[in-house]
Scaffold this active site. Sequence first.
Site, mmCIF file in Angstrom:
data_model
loop_
_atom_site.group_PDB
_atom_site.id
_atom_site.type_symbol
_atom_site.label_atom_id
_atom_site.label_comp_id
_atom_site.label_asym_id
_atom_site.label_seq_id
_atom_site.Cartn_x
_atom_site.Cartn_y
_atom_site.Cartn_z
ATOM 1 N N VAL A 11 0.826 -1.213 0.000
ATOM 2 C CA VAL A 11 0.000 0.000 0.000
ATOM 3 C C VAL A 11 0.862 1.266 0.000
ATOM 4 O O VAL A 11 0.703 2.149 -0.849
ATOM 5 C CB VAL A 11 -0.966 -0.008 1.210
ATOM 6 C CG1 VAL A 11 -1.595 1.360 1.431
ATOM 7 C CG2 VAL A 11 -2.056 -1.032 0.978
ATOM 8 N N LEU A 151 -7.490 -0.220 -2.583
ATOM 9 C CA LEU A 151 -6.842 -0.777 -3.779
ATOM 10 C C LEU A 151 -6.760 -2.301 -3.704
ATOM 11 O O LEU A 151 -6.772 -2.886 -2.623
ATOM 12 C CB LEU A 151 -5.442 -0.180 -3.967
ATOM 13 C CG LEU A 151 -4.354 -0.433 -2.906
ATOM 14 C CD1 LEU A 151 -3.757 -1.826 -2.969
ATOM 15 C CD2 LEU A 151 -3.263 0.600 -3.058
ATOM 16 N N LYS A 205 -14.107 0.558 6.055
ATOM 17 C CA LYS A 205 -13.143 -0.359 5.428
ATOM 18 C C LYS A 205 -13.484 -1.818 5.757
ATOM 19 O O LYS A 205 -13.502 -2.690 4.891
ATOM 20 C CB LYS A 205 -11.725 -0.007 5.890
ATOM 21 C CG LYS A 205 -10.659 -0.974 5.435
ATOM 22 C CD LYS A 205 -10.457 -0.988 3.938
ATOM 23 C CE LYS A 205 -9.528 -2.118 3.538
ATOM 24 N NZ LYS A 205 -9.371 -2.252 2.102
ATOM 25 N N GLY A 258 -7.833 -15.567 0.051
ATOM 26 C CA GLY A 258 -6.632 -15.430 0.884
ATOM 27 C C GLY A 258 -6.172 -13.995 0.847
ATOM 28 O O GLY A 258 -6.972 -13.078 0.722
ATOM 29 N N CYS A 261 -5.578 -9.209 3.408
ATOM 30 C CA CYS A 261 -6.666 -8.339 3.877
ATOM 31 C C CYS A 261 -7.920 -9.092 4.320
ATOM 32 O O CYS A 261 -8.258 -9.063 5.498
ATOM 33 C CB CYS A 261 -7.017 -7.327 2.796
ATOM 34 S SG CYS A 261 -5.690 -6.145 2.532
HETATM 35 N N1 LIG Z 1 -2.148 -5.117 0.566
HETATM 36 C C1 LIG Z 1 -3.341 -4.678 0.223
HETATM 37 O O1 LIG Z 1 -3.881 -5.039 -0.826
HETATM 38 C C2 LIG Z 1 -4.051 -3.674 1.088
HETATM 39 C C3 LIG Z 1 -5.179 -3.003 0.570
HETATM 40 C C4 LIG Z 1 -5.818 -2.078 1.381
HETATM 41 C C5 LIG Z 1 -5.387 -1.857 2.676
HETATM 42 N N2 LIG Z 1 -4.305 -2.542 3.158
HETATM 43 C C6 LIG Z 1 -3.849 -2.242 4.512
HETATM 44 O O2 LIG Z 1 -2.710 -1.409 4.412
HETATM 45 C C7 LIG Z 1 -1.779 -1.703 5.465
HETATM 46 C C8 LIG Z 1 -0.443 -2.082 4.881
HETATM 47 O O3 LIG Z 1 -0.588 -3.252 4.116
HETATM 48 P P1 LIG Z 1 0.560 -3.782 3.155
HETATM 49 O O4 LIG Z 1 0.006 -4.939 2.419
HETATM 50 O O5 LIG Z 1 1.138 -2.639 2.415
HETATM 51 O O6 LIG Z 1 1.599 -4.284 4.250
HETATM 52 P P2 LIG Z 1 3.133 -4.719 4.007
HETATM 53 O O7 LIG Z 1 3.413 -5.748 5.022
HETATM 54 O O8 LIG Z 1 3.352 -5.044 2.557
HETATM 55 O O9 LIG Z 1 3.967 -3.396 4.310
HETATM 56 C C9 LIG Z 1 4.085 -2.831 5.575
HETATM 57 C C10 LIG Z 1 5.425 -2.157 5.634
HETATM 58 O O10 LIG Z 1 5.519 -1.414 6.860
HETATM 59 C C11 LIG Z 1 6.858 -1.492 7.309
HETATM 60 N N3 LIG Z 1 6.881 -1.134 8.744
HETATM 61 C C12 LIG Z 1 6.352 -1.803 9.792
HETATM 62 N N4 LIG Z 1 6.569 -1.136 10.940
HETATM 63 C C13 LIG Z 1 7.252 -0.007 10.609
HETATM 64 C C14 LIG Z 1 7.769 1.082 11.347
HETATM 65 N N5 LIG Z 1 7.602 1.144 12.679
HETATM 66 N N6 LIG Z 1 8.403 2.064 10.684
HETATM 67 C C15 LIG Z 1 8.572 2.002 9.347
HETATM 68 N N7 LIG Z 1 8.103 0.983 8.584
HETATM 69 C C16 LIG Z 1 7.457 -0.014 9.210
HETATM 70 C C17 LIG Z 1 7.269 -2.918 7.016
HETATM 71 O O11 LIG Z 1 8.665 -3.069 6.993
HETATM 72 C C18 LIG Z 1 6.618 -3.120 5.637
HETATM 73 O O12 LIG Z 1 7.500 -2.795 4.598
HETATM 74 C C19 LIG Z 1 -2.429 -2.819 6.290
HETATM 75 O O13 LIG Z 1 -3.142 -2.242 7.334
HETATM 76 C C20 LIG Z 1 -3.396 -3.449 5.302
HETATM 77 O O14 LIG Z 1 -4.479 -4.057 5.942
HETATM 78 C C21 LIG Z 1 -3.619 -3.435 2.391
#
Ligand SMILES: NC(=O)c1ccc[n+]([C@@H]2O[C@H](COP(=O)([O-])OP(=O)(O)OC[C@H]3O[C@@H](n4cnc5c(N)ncnc54)[C@H](O)[C@@H]3O)[C@@H](O)[C@H]2O)c1
Length: 439
Positions: A11, A151, A205, A258, A261
């Site tokens: 994201v 997204l 959400k 899966g 999310c």
């Molecule tokens: N992946 C999706 O399709 C999607 C869609 C909508 C919403 N979301 C939500 O968005 C959020 C992120 O999802 P994602 O899939 O991008 O997760 P992800 O695991 O791919 O990325 C999270 C990132 O945060 C970093 N991180 C963690 N703690 C940190 C800190 N203290 N300081 C700096 N960086 C830190 C991690 O190293 C990692 O790179 C989640 O809450 C998820 O539910 C995800």
Amino acid sequence: MQICVIGTGYVGLVVGTCMADMGFTVVCVDRDAEKIARLRAGRLPIYEPGLEDILRRTVRKERLSFSTEAPSSIAQADVVYIAVGTPSRDDGACDLSAVHAVADEIGRALARPTTVVIKSTVPVGTADTVRTRIAANAKHDFDVVSNPEFLKEGAAVDDFTHPDRIVVGCSSPESVEVMQRLYAGLVRTGRPIVFMDNRSAELTKYASNALLATKISFMNELARLCDAVGADIEAVRLGAGSDSRIGPRFLFAGVGFGGSCFPKDIRALRYQGEAAGVSLQIPAAVEAVNVAQKRVLADAVLKRFGPDLSDRTLGVWGLAFKPRTDDIREAPAMVIIQMLLDAGATIQAYDPEAMDAARAVIDDMPGGQRVRFAASPLRAAEGVDALLVVTEWAEFRNPDLAALSSAMAEPVIFDGRNIYLPDAMAEAGFDYYGIGRRK
Ligand SMILES: NC(=O)c1ccc[n+]([C@@H]2O[C@H](COP(=O)([O-])OP(=O)(O)OC[C@H]3O[C@@H](n4cnc5c(N)ncnc54)[C@H](O)[C@@H]3O)[C@@H](O)[C@H]2O)c1
């Protein structure tokens, strides 16, 4: 406006890159130094169609940069996005430790009036907690906005830049103005920014993901009924989905949902209900159906070949939780492969993008050494007693059936995504098993 995005995952990277492409100056921060080093070298740590071109363009124009240094990046920003992961805890609740750690960091680093935007999916009330934690250290004005992201991986750039709607939860007129300025370029075609309070935005959400997951689990449950009563779920899907009140999307029966999310958000929603004294029965049922559905395809294999698969080699097409991503978090393929390994099978697996990620997980599975990774779909099918289609990648949709049949030891297909026509498969000499299909 200067933007800082904390958390550079699926994201945060899309948000940061696309906002830079819209003309803002963006720094994407992550605590994962290896990820940041890759990005600085112009390499994406994930597979997401279309993203690399925008990344290279915005870096070249010096609108996008990457850092492991949160404090200095926060200090220079007018808007700070929180986009860190919010995985499930063992009890199903949302693990907010990363969000809280970032909130504390923001409070300490604020050096000017700042809008803090929560992009991560977070339970109701998180914006209030984030506000309290920042305020404990902050020496400047700030506001906390809830702006959940909708997204889809695999189409993330298009979804972010052409959203159906943007949901914004905030209470101050200043934040409304900041968010309108930030997203003006995304809503020029008339798509709405829906403003509401923080708590309603947070719940929106979960409501959206739960509604979509409910459609899938409901169709999966009906597919089981189809098998029992001799109906065809594909016909039922077309018939029911043609009703404009229902709509055709998210009605495909398969091997269960899966990804990072739906499963965790359903669990977190259920947990929020319990914590608030409201027993949410539909999310509980959606989750239970999905857990069972991930076993359906391997169960069909066990029924066909018997419980001991130690003299069987099986092909698996698709490891990612869905096409056009390399994400294998909570992917049905991992459950299916573990079940087949437990029964003694040898596996030949292929996925266009997710093999590296899958290998890291499968290597640690009991029996994981019996999984070989193939260089092409046809190689994965060579000499196998049956082929399982687990992810509906475009390249699996129209295989050369004659070549496939002669490569396999036995022409048996378990189609976990109903991408083939049973009659055409029978005509080509395959013993075909779909999900809820009439033979
Ligand atoms: N992946 C999706 O399709 C999607 C869609 C909508 C919403 N979301 C939500 O968005 C959020 C992120 O999802 P994602 O899939 O991008 O997760 P992800 O695991 O791919 O990325 C999270 C990132 O945060 C970093 N991180 C963690 N703690 C940190 C800190 N203290 N300081 C700096 N960086 C830190 C991690 O190293 C990692 O790179 C989640 O809450 C998820 O539910 C995800």
